[in-house]
Design a protein around this motif. Structure first.
Motif, short mmCIF file in Angstrom:
data_model
loop_
_atom_site.label_atom_id
_atom_site.label_comp_id
_atom_site.label_asym_id
_atom_site.label_seq_id
_atom_site.Cartn_x
_atom_site.Cartn_y
_atom_site.Cartn_z
N GLY A 1 30.49 54.73 79.81
CA GLY A 1 30.91 53.60 80.62
C GLY A 1 31.99 52.75 79.98
O GLY A 1 32.34 51.69 80.52
N ARG A 2 32.54 53.18 78.86
CA ARG A 2 33.51 52.38 78.13
C ARG A 2 34.90 53.01 78.17
O ARG A 2 35.03 54.23 78.16
CB ARG A 2 33.09 52.21 76.66
N LYS A 3 35.92 52.15 78.19
CA LYS A 3 37.31 52.63 78.15
C LYS A 3 37.87 52.59 76.73
O LYS A 3 38.90 53.22 76.46
CB LYS A 3 38.19 51.77 79.07
N TYR A 4 37.22 51.84 75.84
CA TYR A 4 37.71 51.72 74.47
C TYR A 4 36.54 51.77 73.51
O TYR A 4 35.40 51.48 73.87
CB TYR A 4 38.49 50.41 74.29
N GLY A 5 36.83 52.12 72.27
CA GLY A 5 35.82 52.21 71.24
C GLY A 5 35.90 53.55 70.53
O GLY A 5 36.62 54.46 70.95
N LEU A 6 35.16 53.67 69.44
CA LEU A 6 35.13 54.89 68.64
C LEU A 6 33.69 55.36 68.51
O LEU A 6 32.81 54.57 68.17
CB LEU A 6 35.73 54.63 67.26
N ILE A 7 33.45 56.64 68.80
CA ILE A 7 32.11 57.20 68.64
C ILE A 7 32.20 58.44 67.76
O ILE A 7 33.27 59.04 67.60
CB ILE A 7 31.47 57.58 69.99
N TYR A 8 31.05 58.83 67.21
CA TYR A 8 30.98 60.11 66.50
C TYR A 8 30.07 61.04 67.30
O TYR A 8 29.05 60.60 67.85
CB TYR A 8 30.44 59.96 65.08
N THR A 9 30.47 62.31 67.38
CA THR A 9 29.69 63.29 68.13
C THR A 9 29.41 64.52 67.27
O THR A 9 30.18 64.84 66.37
CB THR A 9 30.44 63.74 69.41
N ASP A 43 37.91 58.91 70.05
CA ASP A 43 38.45 57.61 70.44
C ASP A 43 38.38 57.52 71.96
O ASP A 43 39.04 58.28 72.67
CB ASP A 43 39.89 57.50 69.95
N LEU A 44 37.60 56.59 72.46
CA LEU A 44 37.38 56.49 73.91
C LEU A 44 38.63 56.06 74.65
O LEU A 44 38.77 56.33 75.85
CB LEU A 44 36.23 55.53 74.20
N GLY A 45 39.56 55.38 73.97
CA GLY A 45 40.83 55.05 74.61
C GLY A 45 41.66 56.30 74.85
O GLY A 45 42.21 56.49 75.95
N HIS A 46 41.72 57.18 73.86
CA HIS A 46 42.43 58.44 74.01
C HIS A 46 41.72 59.36 75.00
O HIS A 46 42.37 60.16 75.68
CB HIS A 46 42.56 59.15 72.66
N ALA A 47 40.40 59.26 75.04
CA ALA A 47 39.62 60.12 75.94
C ALA A 47 39.55 59.58 77.36
O ALA A 47 38.93 60.21 78.22
CB ALA A 47 38.20 60.29 75.38
N ASN A 48 40.18 58.44 77.61
CA ASN A 48 40.24 57.89 78.96
C ASN A 48 41.09 58.84 79.82
O ASN A 48 42.22 59.17 79.46
CB ASN A 48 40.89 56.50 78.90
N PRO A 49 40.59 59.28 80.96
CA PRO A 49 41.31 60.28 81.75
C PRO A 49 42.50 59.74 82.53
O PRO A 49 43.25 60.52 83.14
CB PRO A 49 40.23 60.79 82.71
N LEU A 77 42.42 65.68 74.30
CA LEU A 77 42.00 66.87 75.04
C LEU A 77 40.78 66.57 75.91
O LEU A 77 40.70 67.03 77.06
CB LEU A 77 41.70 68.00 74.07
N ILE A 78 39.85 65.80 75.38
CA ILE A 78 38.68 65.41 76.18
C ILE A 78 39.13 64.61 77.39
O ILE A 78 38.65 64.81 78.52
CB ILE A 78 37.69 64.62 75.32
N LYS A 115 60.53 68.55 89.79
CA LYS A 115 60.67 67.83 88.51
C LYS A 115 59.61 66.74 88.41
O LYS A 115 59.38 65.98 89.35
CB LYS A 115 62.06 67.22 88.40
N ILE A 116 58.97 66.64 87.23
CA ILE A 116 58.01 65.56 86.99
C ILE A 116 58.33 64.89 85.66
O ILE A 116 59.04 65.44 84.82
CB ILE A 116 56.55 66.08 86.99
N SER A 117 57.80 63.69 85.48
CA SER A 117 57.95 62.94 84.24
C SER A 117 56.57 62.60 83.69
O SER A 117 55.64 62.31 84.46
CB SER A 117 58.74 61.65 84.47
N TYR A 118 56.44 62.63 82.37
CA TYR A 118 55.17 62.24 81.76
C TYR A 118 55.46 61.51 80.46
O TYR A 118 56.35 61.89 79.70
CB TYR A 118 54.28 63.46 81.49
N LYS A 119 54.71 60.44 80.21
CA LYS A 119 54.94 59.66 79.00
C LYS A 119 53.62 59.19 78.39
O LYS A 119 52.60 59.08 79.09
CB LYS A 119 55.81 58.44 79.30
N GLN A 120 53.65 58.93 77.09
CA GLN A 120 52.56 58.29 76.37
C GLN A 120 53.17 57.14 75.60
O GLN A 120 54.17 57.32 74.90
CB GLN A 120 51.85 59.28 75.44
N MET A 121 52.57 55.95 75.75
CA MET A 121 53.16 54.74 75.20
C MET A 121 52.16 53.98 74.35
O MET A 121 50.94 54.16 74.46
CB MET A 121 53.65 53.83 76.34
#
Length: 215
Positions: free
Chosen positions: A15-23, A30-36, A133-134, A61-67
């Motif tokens: 249920g979280r958009k941010y935070g760090l967990i271990y699995t 990183d839940l921020g990176h794992a946000n879809p 990737l997640i 043509k498409i565009s994609y960015k990470q900021m």
């Protein structure tokens, strides 16, 4: 930059958009990176062949960015790609993953360069590419249980791993093979292990007939 204070209990992860967990199966996430959300924007462009520019006959043509940064100032990586029209859904998934990981690697590389490396050690942090990737699979398969299948642990266990082995930013990982640590923490360092099967079902396409980068 991810810190010890970002660690949260694995039971709260979904249920979280941010935070760090271990699995147990995917290592640090990183839940921020794992946000879809980010990957979903890319996927919708490819799925719907959404474009406002025709690349050439038979391609769109498409565009994609990470900021990164704050709302009033952001820097990052933005790329354009030509994609063959009329691909099957499965083919589009392979193209989407290839583009997603291409930009992810470029974005992590940017963080290792001057001047960003003067302020952060987060480039290719242990959890970054695996978490990305997640997030991609969560976008492509929204009904999947990806975080739960990684088997998150309690905050207490995660803190003990951090305290034993150190900050995730000090452990560089240039692949999507997660680093796994003994539970409970013991002697020896982390092991780099293959991804669980549910994160390998889609194989990234190679640049060629299906897609190419627009320089």
């Amino acid at each position: 930059m991810t810190s010890r204070a970002d660690i949260v209990d694995g039971a709260e992860a979904n249920g979280r958009k941010y935070g760090l967990i271990y699995t147990r199966k995917c290592g640090w996430v990183d839940l921020g990176h794992a946000n879809p959300a980010g990957a979903l924007g890319l996927w919708n462009q490819i799925l719907n062949e959404a474009t406002n520019e025709t690349a050439s006959e038979g391609y769109f043509k498409i565009s994609y960015k990470q900021m990164m940064g704050r709302p009033y100032f952001k820097v990052g990586v933005s790329k354009n790609f030509y994609i063959k029209s009329g691909l099957s859904i499965e083919e589009k998934k392979t193209v989407a993953l290839a583009i997603f990981m291409n930009v992810s690697h470029a974005f992590e590389s940017l963080q290792t360069e001057f001047p960003f490396n003067k302020f952060t050690n987060s480039g290719f942090s242990a959890e970054d590419l695996v978490s990305n990737l997640i997030g991609f699979y969560r976008a492509i398969e929204p009904n999947g249980m990806h975080l739960q299948t990684c088997e998150p642990v309690s905050k207490k266990i995660a803190l003990s791993i951090w305290d034993k082995y150190g900050a995730v930013g000090d452990m560089k990982n240039y692949s999507t093979f997660p680093y796994l640590f003994p539970i409970p923490p013991a002697s020896g360092g982390p092991m780099s292990v293959p991804l669980p099967f549910f994160l390998t079902k889609i194989k990234p396409a190679k640049i060629g007939n299906r897609f190419r980068e627009s320089r």
